[in-house]
Design a protein around this motif. Structure first.
Motif, PDB file in Angstrom:
ATOM      1  N   GLU A  93       5.129  11.980  -2.300  1.00 25.22           N
ATOM      2  CA  GLU A  93       4.689  12.363  -0.963  1.00 25.22           C
ATOM      3  C   GLU A  93       5.642  11.779   0.090  1.00 25.22           C
ATOM      4  O   GLU A  93       5.952  12.430   1.081  1.00 25.22           O
ATOM      5  N   ALA A  94       6.101  10.565  -0.144  1.00 30.43           N
ATOM      6  CA  ALA A  94       7.011   9.900   0.799  1.00 30.43           C
ATOM      7  C   ALA A  94       7.832   8.849   0.060  1.00 30.43           C
ATOM      8  O   ALA A  94       8.953   9.090  -0.344  1.00 30.43           O
ATOM      9  N   ASP A  95       7.216   7.705  -0.166  1.00 31.33           N
ATOM     10  CA  ASP A  95       7.868   6.592  -0.846  1.00 31.33           C
ATOM     11  C   ASP A  95       6.839   5.959  -1.779  1.00 31.33           C
ATOM     12  O   ASP A  95       5.884   6.622  -2.173  1.00 31.33           O
ATOM     13  N   ALA A  96       6.995   4.676  -2.091  1.00 34.28           N
ATOM     14  CA  ALA A  96       6.089   4.018  -3.039  1.00 34.28           C
ATOM     15  C   ALA A  96       4.663   3.890  -2.499  1.00 34.28           C
ATOM     16  O   ALA A  96       3.746   3.587  -3.252  1.00 34.28           O
ATOM     17  N   THR A  97       4.452   4.148  -1.209  1.00 31.07           N
ATOM     18  CA  THR A  97       3.111   4.015  -0.634  1.00 31.07           C
ATOM     19  C   THR A  97       2.310   5.309  -0.682  1.00 31.07           C
ATOM     20  O   THR A  97       1.099   5.291  -0.480  1.00 31.07           O
TER      21      THR A  97
END
Length: 152
Positions: free
Chosen positions: A66-70
């Motif tokens: 979705e974006a990064d590790a978050t």
């Protein structure tokens, strides 16, 4: 930590897939990855997925970030295939540069530990940027894993 940089050619992995986040995985009641792996091994899927490449290890593929590790991402447990089957989820590992982190020891503890080291490595080395496209674990033995992290 002994790291290798490796150029990987694109290939396809087929198997089971779940969508999850790092926030839900530590809680056994909300975790998705462990139950997916449990089903994968309970059904012996590594041996029955159609089109499996000869000698393919088992892979855990992280994709559709979705974006990064978050954010949310997909995890696919599977094997490399020459031709995807409609009966299983498939994902293509993107070609490119990967850093390879290796771990030895009882699974899944060794995998969990190496991911902690991976996150620490990237926090300490902001000049090396993850692609957040496809990353993958390659299970090279009963107590051996190599985690490939795509970098820019």
């Amino acid at each position: 930590m002994d790291l290798k940089r490796q150029q990987i050619d694109a290939f396809t992995v087929s198997g089971l897939r779940v969508r999850t986040t790092n926030a839900v995985e530590p809680n056994p009641e909300t975790a998705n990855i462990g139950p997916m792996w449990g089903e994968f091994f309970a059904k012996g899927l590594a041996e029955v997925i159609p089109g499996k490449r000869v000698g393919s290890p088992v892979y855990g593929v992280y994709s559709a970030y979705e974006a990064d590790a978050t954010g949310a991402f997909d995890v696919t447990a599977g094997v490399a295939v020459d031709e995807p089957s409609a009966d299983f989820q498939s994902v293509t590992i993107e070609a490119g540069d990967y850093l390879v982190f290796e771990a030895q020891g009882p699974l899944p503890d060794a995998v969990i530990a190496i991911w902690g080291k991976i996150w620490t490595f990237f926090e300490a080395n902001p000049q090396i940027q993850r692609r957040f496209a496809t990353d993958f674990e390659s299970y090279t033995g009963p107590e051996s894993v190599a985690v490939h992290i795509g970098i820019r």
